[in-house]
Design a protein around this motif. Structure first.
Motif, PDB file in Angstrom:
ATOM      1  N   SER A  30     -17.085  32.494  -1.209  1.00 59.32           N
ATOM      2  CA  SER A  30     -17.654  31.158  -0.983  1.00 59.32           C
ATOM      3  C   SER A  30     -16.876  30.046  -1.673  1.00 59.32           C
ATOM      4  O   SER A  30     -17.262  28.883  -1.582  1.00 59.32           O
ATOM      5  CB  SER A  30     -19.108  31.125  -1.445  1.00 59.32           C
ATOM      6  OG  SER A  30     -19.202  31.347  -2.846  1.00 59.32           O
ATOM      7  N   HIS A  31     -15.806  30.388  -2.362  1.00 58.15           N
ATOM      8  CA  HIS A  31     -15.014  29.390  -3.080  1.00 58.15           C
ATOM      9  C   HIS A  31     -13.590  29.339  -2.549  1.00 58.15           C
ATOM     10  O   HIS A  31     -13.065  30.332  -2.031  1.00 58.15           O
ATOM     11  CB  HIS A  31     -14.958  29.709  -4.580  1.00 58.15           C
ATOM     12  CG  HIS A  31     -16.214  29.380  -5.315  1.00 58.15           C
ATOM     13  ND1 HIS A  31     -17.351  30.155  -5.249  1.00 58.15           N
ATOM     14  CD2 HIS A  31     -16.517  28.352  -6.163  1.00 58.15           C
ATOM     15  CE1 HIS A  31     -18.296  29.628  -6.007  1.00 58.15           C
ATOM     16  NE2 HIS A  31     -17.815  28.532  -6.574  1.00 58.15           N
ATOM     17  N   THR A  63     -20.883  39.221  -6.892  1.00 58.97           N
ATOM     18  CA  THR A  63     -19.529  38.832  -7.305  1.00 58.97           C
ATOM     19  C   THR A  63     -18.649  38.577  -6.092  1.00 58.97           C
ATOM     20  O   THR A  63     -17.918  37.580  -6.032  1.00 58.97           O
ATOM     21  CB  THR A  63     -18.910  39.931  -8.186  1.00 58.97           C
ATOM     22  OG1 THR A  63     -19.710  40.090  -9.369  1.00 58.97           O
ATOM     23  CG2 THR A  63     -17.481  39.590  -8.571  1.00 58.97           C
ATOM     24  N   CYS A  84     -21.400  30.087 -16.415  1.00 61.19           N
ATOM     25  CA  CYS A  84     -21.742  30.493 -15.048  1.00 61.19           C
ATOM     26  C   CYS A  84     -21.050  29.581 -14.040  1.00 61.19           C
ATOM     27  O   CYS A  84     -21.650  28.622 -13.523  1.00 61.19           O
ATOM     28  CB  CYS A  84     -23.255  30.473 -14.860  1.00 61.19           C
ATOM     29  SG  CYS A  84     -24.136  31.570 -16.012  1.00 61.19           S
ATOM     30  N   TRP A 120     -12.501  36.789 -11.050  1.00 65.25           N
ATOM     31  CA  TRP A 120     -13.378  37.301 -10.016  1.00 65.25           C
ATOM     32  C   TRP A 120     -12.580  38.013  -8.917  1.00 65.25           C
ATOM     33  O   TRP A 120     -12.985  39.049  -8.408  1.00 65.25           O
ATOM     34  CB  TRP A 120     -14.214  36.167  -9.425  1.00 65.25           C
ATOM     35  CG  TRP A 120     -15.106  35.483 -10.421  1.00 65.25           C
ATOM     36  CD1 TRP A 120     -14.708  34.701 -11.466  1.00 65.25           C
ATOM     37  CD2 TRP A 120     -16.532  35.545 -10.491  1.00 65.25           C
ATOM     38  NE1 TRP A 120     -15.802  34.261 -12.179  1.00 65.25           N
ATOM     39  CE2 TRP A 120     -16.931  34.754 -11.602  1.00 65.25           C
ATOM     40  CE3 TRP A 120     -17.505  36.170  -9.709  1.00 65.25           C
ATOM     41  CZ2 TRP A 120     -18.265  34.601 -11.948  1.00 65.25           C
ATOM     42  CZ3 TRP A 120     -18.843  36.007 -10.054  1.00 65.25           C
ATOM     43  CH2 TRP A 120     -19.215  35.232 -11.166  1.00 65.25           C
ATOM     44  N   LYS A 132     -19.675  25.012 -13.811  1.00 73.91           N
ATOM     45  CA  LYS A 132     -18.383  24.418 -13.443  1.00 73.91           C
ATOM     46  C   LYS A 132     -18.044  23.241 -14.362  1.00 73.91           C
ATOM     47  O   LYS A 132     -16.898  23.084 -14.800  1.00 73.91           O
ATOM     48  CB  LYS A 132     -18.398  23.962 -11.985  1.00 73.91           C
ATOM     49  CG  LYS A 132     -18.276  25.087 -10.959  1.00 73.91           C
ATOM     50  CD  LYS A 132     -18.267  24.526  -9.549  1.00 73.91           C
ATOM     51  CE  LYS A 132     -17.916  25.596  -8.519  1.00 73.91           C
ATOM     52  NZ  LYS A 132     -18.937  26.661  -8.430  1.00 73.91           N
ATOM     53  N   ARG A 159     -19.587  37.668  -3.164  1.00 73.37           N
ATOM     54  CA  ARG A 159     -20.013  36.442  -2.474  1.00 73.37           C
ATOM     55  C   ARG A 159     -19.437  35.199  -3.154  1.00 73.37           C
ATOM     56  O   ARG A 159     -19.080  34.224  -2.486  1.00 73.37           O
ATOM     57  CB  ARG A 159     -21.544  36.361  -2.422  1.00 73.37           C
ATOM     58  CG  ARG A 159     -22.173  37.263  -1.370  1.00 73.37           C
ATOM     59  CD  ARG A 159     -23.619  36.871  -1.119  1.00 73.37           C
ATOM     60  NE  ARG A 159     -24.445  37.075  -2.299  1.00 73.37           N
ATOM     61  CZ  ARG A 159     -25.081  38.204  -2.577  1.00 73.37           C
ATOM     62  NH1 ARG A 159     -24.972  39.248  -1.757  1.00 73.37           N
ATOM     63  NH2 ARG A 159     -25.842  38.316  -3.658  1.00 73.37           N
ATOM     64  N   VAL A 160     -19.338  35.224  -4.482  1.00 69.26           N
ATOM     65  CA  VAL A 160     -18.742  34.088  -5.194  1.00 69.26           C
ATOM     66  C   VAL A 160     -17.290  33.915  -4.778  1.00 69.26           C
ATOM     67  O   VAL A 160     -16.826  32.797  -4.510  1.00 69.26           O
ATOM     68  CB  VAL A 160     -18.856  34.277  -6.723  1.00 69.26           C
ATOM     69  CG1 VAL A 160     -18.027  33.228  -7.468  1.00 69.26           C
ATOM     70  CG2 VAL A 160     -20.317  34.192  -7.166  1.00 69.26           C
ATOM     71  N   LEU A 200     -11.539  31.643 -11.232  1.00 67.27           N
ATOM     72  CA  LEU A 200     -11.811  32.561 -10.122  1.00 67.27           C
ATOM     73  C   LEU A 200     -10.797  33.691 -10.039  1.00 67.27           C
ATOM     74  O   LEU A 200     -11.019  34.674  -9.328  1.00 67.27           O
ATOM     75  CB  LEU A 200     -11.849  31.780  -8.801  1.00 67.27           C
ATOM     76  CG  LEU A 200     -13.117  30.945  -8.615  1.00 67.27           C
ATOM     77  CD1 LEU A 200     -12.933  29.951  -7.467  1.00 67.27           C
ATOM     78  CD2 LEU A 200     -14.321  31.849  -8.338  1.00 67.27           C
ATOM     79  N   PRO A 256     -16.684  37.352 -14.166  1.00 69.31           N
ATOM     80  CA  PRO A 256     -17.900  37.964 -13.612  1.00 69.31           C
ATOM     81  C   PRO A 256     -18.545  38.971 -14.544  1.00 69.31           C
ATOM     82  O   PRO A 256     -19.657  39.447 -14.266  1.00 69.31           O
ATOM     83  CB  PRO A 256     -17.391  38.653 -12.339  1.00 69.31           C
ATOM     84  CG  PRO A 256     -15.960  38.951 -12.608  1.00 69.31           C
ATOM     85  CD  PRO A 256     -15.471  37.789 -13.438  1.00 69.31           C
ATOM     86  N   GLU A 310     -20.444  29.846 -11.112  1.00 69.10           N
ATOM     87  CA  GLU A 310     -21.005  29.823  -9.759  1.00 69.10           C
ATOM     88  C   GLU A 310     -22.056  28.722  -9.607  1.00 69.10           C
ATOM     89  O   GLU A 310     -22.557  28.484  -8.499  1.00 69.10           O
ATOM     90  CB  GLU A 310     -21.597  31.188  -9.399  1.00 69.10           C
ATOM     91  CG  GLU A 310     -22.856  31.579 -10.156  1.00 69.10           C
ATOM     92  CD  GLU A 310     -22.601  32.200 -11.522  1.00 69.10           C
ATOM     93  OE1 GLU A 310     -23.556  32.748 -12.108  1.00 69.10           O
ATOM     94  OE2 GLU A 310     -21.449  32.133 -12.013  1.00 69.10           O
ATOM     95  N   THR A 311     -22.360  28.003 -10.707  1.00 69.83           N
ATOM     96  CA  THR A 311     -23.329  26.914 -10.682  1.00 69.83           C
ATOM     97  C   THR A 311     -22.633  25.597 -11.005  1.00 69.83           C
ATOM     98  O   THR A 311     -21.594  25.578 -11.671  1.00 69.83           O
ATOM     99  CB  THR A 311     -24.438  27.156 -11.722  1.00 69.83           C
ATOM    100  OG1 THR A 311     -23.878  27.030 -13.043  1.00 69.83           O
ATOM    101  CG2 THR A 311     -25.052  28.544 -11.566  1.00 69.83           C
TER     102      THR A 311
END
Length: 310
Positions: A172-173, A166, A265, A142, A272, A168-169, A139, A253, A267-268
């Motif tokens: 949200s983490h 991007t 990816c 990102w 991960k 939002r990722v 991250l 990203p 974000e999935t």
């Protein structure tokens, strides 16, 4: 330092003939050239070229082989090739008669670089002993583009999820980047979102073996120790840094599909899991390299400082 110094008597020396060390030097140069050419490929430039821009070691330096401490190189050419931080020494030749060669001058090297060597010893020892954290999911990459315009981004590449996706990722983490040299590139808006605020001064306390950038930096510490690090170890560290850099960018990203790199990816859930599996493998490789670097430092007679051990 002469041949009767404590270093020379405490550590048995390896003697290489002119042909032997020249063959090793040639193999090293050929392997380094493969790395350099790979980084120069147009499709690899956003990924592998980073290793020659972010890190300060130049291709010509990477090509040059060094034997490391405790190795005597015979032959007239050795005295012309190996100069700074090297000394001449006399050892028994194949027939038992004394012959002259060159070897690393440990005393001279430490007189000039001792402070840096002790810092590297403290850092590598601390990271080696620490438990790994595998929940960062790259991250940091990102956070480096969070709320940036396309003109502000350091890479002229499209974002897989677009700017809003991007951001939002990132939002949200949980971001817990512990590595200063990654954190310092966060955007101003992303910095407060990081649960840690690493500094250069806190590097020894915060770096951990699961961190991609801390493991990539095995290469930096290897060349910072040059010429005390054997060339083979230096290139092993470079190879790991290159492999990590590829994962770092595939999990970023950025959309690198036009360059031949499939995304991870993060974000999935599936992304991960893929990222964490690779991260664990790199962490294990990094720990092996740290052990090898610390073994070189031990041969130099440098130990971890008491303050860092506490």
């Amino acid at each position: 330092m002469d041949s009767s110094s404590p270093f020379a008597t405490a550590h048995p020396r390896t003697v290489l003939t002119e042909r032997e060390w020249q063959e090793r030097a040639a193999r090293h140069a050929a392997r380094a050239e493969e790395f350099i050419r790979s980084a120069q490929r147009p499709e690899a430039r956003p990924v592998e070229s980073f290793l020659f821009t972010y890190y300060s070691y130049r291709p010509a330096q990477l090509r040059r082989w060094h034997p490391g401490p405790g190795v005597v190189l015979l032959g007239e050419s050795a005295r012309n090739v190996f100069r700074r931080w090297y000394r001449t020494t006399t050892v028994p030749g194949p027939s038992g008669d004394p012959v002259t060669g060159v070897e690393l001058d440990v005393a001279a090297f430490l007189a000039d670089r001792g402070k840096a060597v002790r810092f590297i010893a403290d850092l590598l020892s601390a990271v080696r002993a620490r438990s790994a954290n595998f929940s960062c999911f790259a991250l940091h990459e990102w956070a480096m583009v969070y709320r940036q315009s396309s003109e502000e981004r350091r890479h002229a590449l499209p974002l897989r999820l677009g700017a809003e996706g991007t951001d939002r990722v990132v939002e949200s983490h949980r971001i817990r980047c512990s590595h200063f040299d990654a954190f310092r590139f966060f955007t101003a808006e992303a910095r407060p979102l990081n649960q840690l605020q690493p500094t250069r001064e806190s590097q020894i306390a915060l770096d951990q073996p699961g961190c991609l950038h801390a493991t990539m930096d095995c290469y930096k510490w290897a060349y910072k120790l040059s010429p005390a690090v054997p060339g083979e170890l230096l290139l092993d560290c470079f190879a790991l840094a290159r492999d990590i850099r590829e994962l770092d960018m595939r999990a970023s990203p950025y959309d690198l599909s036009d360059h031949g790199y499939a995304p991870v990816c993060i974000e999935t859930p599936e992304g991960k899991a893929e990222f964490t599996a690779a991260q664990r493998e790199f962490s294990e490789r990094g720990q092996v390299l740290r052990d090898r670097l610390l073994a070189v430092i031990a041969m130099l007679g440098v130990e971890r400082s008491p303050a860092a051990a506490s």
